[in-house]
Design a protein around this motif. Structure first.
Motif, mmCIF file in Angstrom:
data_model
loop_
_atom_site.group_PDB
_atom_site.id
_atom_site.type_symbol
_atom_site.label_atom_id
_atom_site.label_comp_id
_atom_site.label_asym_id
_atom_site.label_seq_id
_atom_site.Cartn_x
_atom_site.Cartn_y
_atom_site.Cartn_z
ATOM 1 N N LEU A 182 -1.025 3.690 -9.985
ATOM 2 C CA LEU A 182 -0.712 2.761 -11.076
ATOM 3 C C LEU A 182 -1.540 3.081 -12.322
ATOM 4 C CD1 LEU A 182 -0.440 -0.503 -8.974
ATOM 5 C CD2 LEU A 182 1.427 0.553 -10.284
ATOM 6 N N LEU A 183 -2.786 3.445 -12.134
ATOM 7 C CA LEU A 183 -3.615 3.841 -13.276
ATOM 8 C C LEU A 183 -3.074 5.116 -13.912
ATOM 9 C CD1 LEU A 183 -7.163 3.155 -11.800
ATOM 10 C CD2 LEU A 183 -6.026 1.844 -13.599
ATOM 11 N N ALA A 184 -2.681 6.076 -13.095
ATOM 12 C CA ALA A 184 -2.151 7.333 -13.619
ATOM 13 C C ALA A 184 -0.838 7.130 -14.362
ATOM 14 C CB ALA A 184 -1.951 8.332 -12.477
ATOM 15 N N ARG A 185 -0.061 6.124 -13.947
ATOM 16 C CA ARG A 185 1.229 5.849 -14.588
ATOM 17 C C ARG A 185 1.094 4.911 -15.781
ATOM 18 N NH1 ARG A 185 5.692 7.357 -11.202
ATOM 19 N NH2 ARG A 185 6.980 6.556 -12.905
ATOM 20 N N GLY A 186 -0.126 4.542 -16.157
ATOM 21 C CA GLY A 186 -0.324 3.766 -17.370
ATOM 22 C C GLY A 186 -0.573 2.288 -17.190
ATOM 23 N N GLY A 187 -0.849 1.840 -15.971
ATOM 24 C CA GLY A 187 -1.160 0.430 -15.762
ATOM 25 C C GLY A 187 -2.360 0.007 -16.598
ATOM 26 N N ARG A 188 -2.231 -1.107 -17.289
ATOM 27 C CA ARG A 188 -3.291 -1.535 -18.208
ATOM 28 C C ARG A 188 -4.414 -2.244 -17.454
ATOM 29 N NH1 ARG A 188 -0.591 -4.502 -23.235
ATOM 30 N NH2 ARG A 188 -2.740 -4.402 -23.975
ATOM 31 N N THR A 189 -5.623 -1.921 -17.861
ATOM 32 C CA THR A 189 -6.813 -2.472 -17.206
ATOM 33 C C THR A 189 -7.374 -3.692 -17.931
ATOM 34 O OG1 THR A 189 -8.246 -0.982 -18.465
ATOM 35 C CG2 THR A 189 -7.441 -0.191 -16.334
ATOM 36 N N THR A 190 -6.870 -3.983 -19.109
ATOM 37 C CA THR A 190 -7.430 -5.070 -19.920
ATOM 38 C C THR A 190 -6.799 -6.428 -19.627
ATOM 39 O OG1 THR A 190 -5.869 -4.522 -21.686
ATOM 40 C CG2 THR A 190 -8.070 -3.544 -21.813
ATOM 41 N N ILE A 191 -5.689 -6.445 -18.894
ATOM 42 C CA ILE A 191 -4.990 -7.703 -18.607
ATOM 43 C C ILE A 191 -5.821 -8.554 -17.654
ATOM 44 C CG2 ILE A 191 -2.900 -8.720 -17.611
ATOM 45 C CD1 ILE A 191 -1.419 -6.165 -18.424
ATOM 46 N N GLU A 192 -5.786 -9.861 -17.876
ATOM 47 C CA GLU A 192 -6.488 -10.794 -16.996
ATOM 48 C C GLU A 192 -5.492 -11.752 -16.357
ATOM 49 O OE1 GLU A 192 -9.354 -12.730 -19.477
ATOM 50 O OE2 GLU A 192 -10.806 -11.100 -19.293
ATOM 51 N N GLY A 233 0.793 -1.221 0.000
ATOM 52 C CA GLY A 233 0.000 0.000 0.000
ATOM 53 C C GLY A 233 0.820 1.264 0.000
ATOM 54 N N SER A 234 2.127 1.170 -0.229
ATOM 55 C CA SER A 234 2.980 2.348 -0.227
ATOM 56 C C SER A 234 3.062 2.952 -1.620
ATOM 57 C CB SER A 234 4.392 2.001 0.256
ATOM 58 O OG SER A 234 5.238 3.125 0.134
ATOM 59 N N ALA A 235 2.322 4.033 -1.840
ATOM 60 C CA ALA A 235 2.372 4.713 -3.129
ATOM 61 C C ALA A 235 3.758 5.308 -3.374
ATOM 62 C CB ALA A 235 1.305 5.804 -3.184
ATOM 63 N N ILE A 249 -11.109 2.579 -11.728
ATOM 64 C CA ILE A 249 -10.731 1.790 -12.906
ATOM 65 C C ILE A 249 -11.657 2.117 -14.069
ATOM 66 C CG2 ILE A 249 -10.450 -0.539 -13.834
ATOM 67 C CD1 ILE A 249 -9.786 -1.431 -10.943
ATOM 68 N N ARG A 250 -12.939 2.249 -13.804
ATOM 69 C CA ARG A 250 -13.878 2.604 -14.889
ATOM 70 C C ARG A 250 -13.540 3.963 -15.481
ATOM 71 N NH1 ARG A 250 -17.795 0.672 -11.040
ATOM 72 N NH2 ARG A 250 -18.496 -1.456 -11.595
ATOM 73 N N GLU A 251 -13.187 4.908 -14.630
ATOM 74 C CA GLU A 251 -12.805 6.234 -15.125
ATOM 75 C C GLU A 251 -11.577 6.153 -16.015
ATOM 76 O OE1 GLU A 251 -12.245 8.646 -11.703
ATOM 77 O OE2 GLU A 251 -14.348 8.507 -11.058
ATOM 78 N N ARG A 252 -10.640 5.315 -15.621
ATOM 79 C CA ARG A 252 -9.423 5.144 -16.427
ATOM 80 C C ARG A 252 -9.749 4.505 -17.772
ATOM 81 N NH1 ARG A 252 -4.789 6.730 -18.513
ATOM 82 N NH2 ARG A 252 -3.610 4.948 -19.291
ATOM 83 N N ASN A 269 -1.040 -12.266 -11.749
ATOM 84 C CA ASN A 269 -1.409 -10.955 -11.224
ATOM 85 C C ASN A 269 -0.420 -9.872 -11.647
ATOM 86 O OD1 ASN A 269 -3.601 -12.031 -9.950
ATOM 87 N ND2 ASN A 269 -2.881 -11.652 -7.865
ATOM 88 N N THR A 270 -0.943 -8.710 -11.980
ATOM 89 C CA THR A 270 -0.129 -7.518 -12.174
ATOM 90 C C THR A 270 -0.072 -6.763 -10.847
ATOM 91 O OG1 THR A 270 -2.018 -6.119 -12.751
ATOM 92 C CG2 THR A 270 -0.925 -7.305 -14.557
ATOM 93 N N PRO A 271 0.845 -5.786 -10.711
ATOM 94 C CA PRO A 271 0.832 -4.951 -9.506
ATOM 95 C C PRO A 271 -0.515 -4.257 -9.293
ATOM 96 C CG PRO A 271 2.926 -4.716 -10.631
ATOM 97 C CD PRO A 271 2.049 -5.529 -11.537
ATOM 98 N N LEU A 272 -1.167 -3.847 -10.379
ATOM 99 C CA LEU A 272 -2.489 -3.225 -10.232
ATOM 100 C C LEU A 272 -3.480 -4.191 -9.592
ATOM 101 C CD1 LEU A 272 -4.496 -0.925 -10.735
ATOM 102 C CD2 LEU A 272 -4.813 -1.817 -13.071
#
Length: 364
Positions: free
Chosen positions: A124-134, A82-84, A157-160, A106-109
């Motif tokens: 992670l979302l702001a830095r470009g973490g992909r939401t489509t990976i499963e 949890g350390s940003a 995540i939905r906003e991203r 699992n990804t870090p996200l």
């Protein structure tokens, strides 16, 4: 401390920053692993300690190291903690934001979602973490959030996902390039579209392409020429494979594009394109790519433009050896003749049957 079998690890776990600093200054190995296979950086990241992480990274700790039991990296550990601050520090030092663990997928996200750390998810979302990976259970980060009733995280995540959709400008330029509409491409760039601006990453084949890379891939030689005239950089890599525009043209056998790219020179008269650039994933040059798919005309053009004949892929193959591997006899003869002319010292091989085993004659 000196009697401990893992002094640096012990210092970190006991929060003894002074002792850890002294050990590193006296030559302690920042990659010393504990009995579970974790490095000091993984431990510091898992404990959420940015000062420790920065100390270890400065001392040369490997941000890409993987622990042997689950295949997690320090970034996975930081996401779980949890350390940003540690997450941001690791990303700044080159950690792979979307790396999946081999056991879970699992990804870090995903780990940040599972451990309910909203601030880390946002970073992670702001830095470009992909939401489509499963992961290996075919769960995305959004599915994990919704399944656990984490409404605030799911909304992030939905906003991203919504924000990550192709912008109207990038979509228009991509469509114009694919359609071969040179005038439209020129108009869009004149109106403010970036000549080197990358296509946003949303999970399809155009992800992270520059306009020049996209035009080269699509075989649009006129648009390639226009983009070069407008200042597009032919050295910029494209897509998730990180290939140059010349790689793209060679892979698909677009001879007109190869001519345009290799004819372009800078003010010093030196070719603008890096003809011998090797791909990070497999070590292939543009010449290797052309050989790989049997594009004889493209091979002739690249050899004529001065492409090196002796560079080897990560599998240890020169372009001629690659031709032999795939049974391209004509290409192998062409390249053997080029080697002889160039005086490269590589002996020509008459046929795949007569040659000795090559480094690539194994399962790929």
């Amino acid at each position: 401390m000196r009697n401990e079998p893992f002094p640096l690890v012990t210092a970190i776990r006991s929060a003894d920053l002074a002792s850890a600093t002294r050990l590193l200054r006296s030559g302690a190995d920042p990659e010393e692993r504990d009995p579970a296979g974790q490095t000091p950086l993984m431990i510091a990241a898992g404990l959420g300690r940015p000062q420790w992480a920065e100390l270890l990274l400065t001392a040369g700790a490997d941000v890409h190291a993987i622990e042997p039991r689950m295949g997690a990296t320090a970034l996975h550990k930081a996401a779980q903690s949890g350390s940003a601050d540690v997450v941001g520090l690791l990303l700044d030092h080159g950690a792979f934001i979307d790396q999946q663990t081999p056991v879970l997928g699992n990804t870090p996200l995903m780990d940040a979602v599972l451990h309910k750390h909203e601030a880390v998810v946002a970073l992670l979302l702001a830095r470009g973490g992909r939401t489509t990976i499963e992961n290996h259970w075919r769960q995305s980060a959004l599915a994990l959030a919704t399944g656990d009733g984490l409404h605030a995280i799911a909304d992030l995540i939905r906003e991203r996902v919504t924000a990550g959709a192709r912008s109207a400008d990038s979509r228009a330029l991509t469509e114009a390039i694919k359609a071969g509409d040179t005038d439209r491409v020129g108009d869009l760039i004149a109106a403010g579209a970036g000549v080197d601006e990358r296509v946003p990453v949303v999970g399809d084949a155009d992800d992270d392409y520059t306009p020049l890379g996209l035009a080269a891939r699509e075989g649009q030689a006129r648009i390639v020429g226009l983009l070069l005239e407008l200042g597009a950089d032919p050295r910029r890599v494209n897509g998730l494979m990180r290939g140059t525009p010349l790689h793209e043209a060679a892979y698909f056998g677009h001879e007109d594009v190869i001519r345009v790219l290799t004819d372009m020179t800078g003010k010093d008269g030196v070719p603008s394109v890096e003809i011998d650039a090797q791909g990070a994933y497999n070590g292939l040059t543009a010449l290797h790519d052309a050989v790989w798919h049997g594009h004889t005309g493209s091979v002739r053009l690249l050899v004529g433009a001065g492409a090196r004949l002796d560079l080897r892929t990560h599998a240890g193959l020169t372009p001629r050896e690659l031709a032999l591997l795939y049974g391209y006899a004509e290409l192998a003869r062409l390249l053997a003749a080029a080697e002889e002319t160039a005086g490269s010292g590589h002996p020509a091989t008459a046929s795949p049957e007569e040659r000795s085993p090559l480094p690539g004659d194994r399962a790929r």
